[in-house]
Write a protein that holds these residues in place. Structure first.
Motif, PDB file in Angstrom:
ATOM      1  N   MET A  19       0.837  -1.209   0.000  1.00 21.90           N
ATOM      2  CA  MET A  19       0.000   0.000   0.000  1.00 21.90           C
ATOM      3  C   MET A  19       0.863   1.246   0.000  1.00 21.90           C
ATOM      4  O   MET A  19       1.985   1.224   0.520  1.00 21.90           O
ATOM      5  N   VAL A  20       0.313   2.329  -0.572  1.00 27.89           N
ATOM      6  CA  VAL A  20       1.012   3.608  -0.523  1.00 27.89           C
ATOM      7  C   VAL A  20       0.114   4.651   0.166  1.00 27.89           C
ATOM      8  O   VAL A  20       0.340   5.023   1.307  1.00 27.89           O
ATOM      9  N   ASP A  21      -0.964   5.073  -0.517  1.00 26.05           N
ATOM     10  CA  ASP A  21      -1.769   6.149   0.079  1.00 26.05           C
ATOM     11  C   ASP A  21      -2.830   5.624   1.054  1.00 26.05           C
ATOM     12  O   ASP A  21      -3.230   6.334   1.965  1.00 26.05           O
ATOM     13  N   GLY A  22      -3.294   4.401   0.843  1.00 29.44           N
ATOM     14  CA  GLY A  22      -4.322   3.845   1.722  1.00 29.44           C
ATOM     15  C   GLY A  22      -5.689   4.469   1.508  1.00 29.44           C
ATOM     16  O   GLY A  22      -6.594   4.282   2.331  1.00 29.44           O
ATOM     17  N   GLY A  51      -7.277   4.611  -1.851  1.00 27.23           N
ATOM     18  CA  GLY A  51      -7.892   4.213  -3.123  1.00 27.23           C
ATOM     19  C   GLY A  51      -7.441   5.041  -4.311  1.00 27.23           C
ATOM     20  O   GLY A  51      -8.015   4.921  -5.396  1.00 27.23           O
ATOM     21  N   MET A  52      -6.423   5.883  -4.147  1.00 25.98           N
ATOM     22  CA  MET A  52      -6.010   6.773  -5.243  1.00 25.98           C
ATOM     23  C   MET A  52      -4.847   6.224  -6.068  1.00 25.98           C
ATOM     24  O   MET A  52      -4.758   6.472  -7.265  1.00 25.98           O
ATOM     25  N   CYS A  53      -3.921   5.503  -5.439  1.00 28.86           N
ATOM     26  CA  CYS A  53      -2.681   5.162  -6.152  1.00 28.86           C
ATOM     27  C   CYS A  53      -2.748   3.841  -6.912  1.00 28.86           C
ATOM     28  O   CYS A  53      -1.985   3.619  -7.845  1.00 28.86           O
ATOM     29  N   GLY A  54      -3.630   2.948  -6.521  1.00 26.90           N
ATOM     30  CA  GLY A  54      -3.780   1.669  -7.218  1.00 26.90           C
ATOM     31  C   GLY A  54      -2.761   0.615  -6.820  1.00 26.90           C
ATOM     32  O   GLY A  54      -2.775  -0.503  -7.338  1.00 26.90           O
ATOM     33  N   CYS A  55      -1.885   0.951  -5.880  1.00 26.40           N
ATOM     34  CA  CYS A  55      -0.803   0.039  -5.503  1.00 26.40           C
ATOM     35  C   CYS A  55      -1.329  -1.274  -4.907  1.00 26.40           C
ATOM     36  O   CYS A  55      -0.754  -2.332  -5.119  1.00 26.40           O
ATOM     37  N   CYS A  56      -2.429  -1.199  -4.190  1.00 26.95           N
ATOM     38  CA  CYS A  56      -2.920  -2.367  -3.448  1.00 26.95           C
ATOM     39  C   CYS A  56      -3.929  -3.184  -4.250  1.00 26.95           C
ATOM     40  O   CYS A  56      -4.723  -3.925  -3.669  1.00 26.95           O
ATOM     41  N   PHE A  90      -9.458  -2.666  -4.674  1.00 28.41           N
ATOM     42  CA  PHE A  90      -8.352  -2.020  -3.977  1.00 28.41           C
ATOM     43  C   PHE A  90      -8.421  -2.457  -2.516  1.00 28.41           C
ATOM     44  O   PHE A  90      -9.417  -2.206  -1.833  1.00 28.41           O
ATOM     45  N   CYS A 115      -7.085  -1.417   0.145  1.00 30.67           N
ATOM     46  CA  CYS A 115      -7.188  -0.409   1.214  1.00 30.67           C
ATOM     47  C   CYS A 115      -8.612   0.079   1.440  1.00 30.67           C
ATOM     48  O   CYS A 115      -9.018   0.282   2.578  1.00 30.67           O
TER      49      CYS A 115
HETATM   50  S1  FES Z   1      -2.953   1.927  -1.255  1.00 28.51           S
HETATM   51 FE1  FES Z   1      -3.266   3.257  -2.905  1.00 28.51          FE
HETATM   52  S2  FES Z   1      -5.103   2.540  -3.785  1.00 28.51           S
HETATM   53 FE2  FES Z   1      -4.862   1.315  -2.016  1.00 28.51          FE
END
Ligand code: FES
Ligand code: FAD
Length: 276
Positions: free
Chosen positions: A217-220, A222-227, A237, A239
């Motif tokens: 996770m990065v932003d937690g 729902g914006m970055c898409g990492c998760c 997502f 998070c």
């Molecule tokens: S941590 Fe960025 S979208 Fe879930």
């Protein structure tokens, strides 16, 4: 965001697990079982997600349990009582749906044991019969046994090397329980191979099985898409849609390969830091 206390829970075989109590009244007032925080140790550091193991609204504190994995968790585990964190955001994620499932089995592996503790307490409070199965590589790495024995009706301890409890994997004890009785819920937290194996064991029994995913996770928010995870063929997502999902629907292979994306870079950063 001051750290009010620090306790080493395990320090063995190169694995260190530390419990930190952090002053954070706003998070403590709202946190529910199954939720997590995203924190930064230093201003120039990265953001990492950690489960809220306990929240005390009266004292305004949250308890986190962290296992050293890479640079950020090492910095965090090395912090002292009195130190302050740069930032902490939460509570994040959907709380666990707490209702009466009848009989529930909670399976925790490694530091995942910390994450089943708040859920065990909440499910017990909702009138469930709660059995926990906890497992670690060896005795010295087992955490929260006393607390879980107090919180649950039954507690089965497994170690990979047989140095404590029963020798073997948590899935062996799980299969035996499912063969003997009917359960309304199996809830699993631990390494990805363990959660995948749990979903394989429960599938033939048709038991509703939730896994709390440890996606990167990065932003937690729902914006970055990492998760991103695939669940039942749909993109979710972790998070904001999770962190818990129907274990039988998760694409475990994809989650595993996404979580190892930064392995080489992280090793490089650790080597640079150690050299400095
Ligand atoms: S941590 Fe960025 S979208 Fe879930
Ligand atoms: C919702 C959620 C709750 C979590 N709760 C806890 C907790 O209560 N206690 C705890 O110790 N950890 C928890 N984690 C995992 C924790 O966030 C990672 O271990 C941490 O981000 C690693 O950061 P690092 O910089 O120290 O390690 P890195 O250098 O980033 O990584 C070191 C190694 O760990 C692996 N890794 C990194 N992040 C993860 C991850 N999220 N899952 C699996 N492997 C990972 C890397 O692939 C690498 O092999 C949680 C993760 C999520 C998503």
């Amino acid at each position: 965001m001051k750290i009010t206390s620090r306790e080493v829970l395990a320090d063995s075989q190169g694995v260190s697990i530390v419990k930190l109590v952090i002053q954070s009244p706003a998070i403590a007032a709202k946190a529910k079982a199954g939720q997590f925080v995203v924190l930064m140790v230093k201003e120039e550091g990265e953001r990492i997600p950690l489960t809220i193991v306990e929240a005390d609204p009266g004292k305004g504190t949250v308890t986190l349990i962290v296992q050293e994995a890479g640079l950020t968790t090492k910095l965090l585990a090395g912090a002292k009582a009195g130190d302050s964190l740069y930032s902490i955001v939460g509570p994040l994620g959907h709380p666990t749906v707490i209702k009466n499932y009848g009989k529930a089995i909670l399976v925790g592996g490694g530091v995942g044991i910390a994450e089943i503790y708040p859920v065990a307490k909440a499910l017990k409070g909702a009138g469930n019969h709660v059995t926990v199965i906890i497992g670690s590589r060896a005795k010295g790495l087992l955490i929260l046994e006393r607390e879980l024995k107090a919180a649950a009706d039954d507690c089965i301890v497994m170690t990979d090397d047989g140095s404590y409890g029963r020798k073997g994997f948590v899935t062996e004890a799980l299969k035996e329980l499912l063969e003997r009785s009917k359960y309304g819920l199996v809830y699993a937290v631990g390494p990805i191979p363990m959660m995948k194996a749990v979903s394989g064991v429960t599938r033939p029994f048709g038991v509703f099985t939730l896994a709390s995913l440890n996606a990167l996770m990065v932003d937690g928010t729902g914006m970055c898409g990492c998760c991103r995870v695939s669940v039942g063929g749909k993109v979710k997502f972790s998070c904001v849609d999770g962190p818990e999902f129907d274990a039988g629907q998760v694409d475990w292979q994809e989650l595993s390969s996404r979580n190892s994306i930064y392995n080489e870079k992280e090793k490089h950063i650790c080597r640079l830091r150690n050299a400095g």
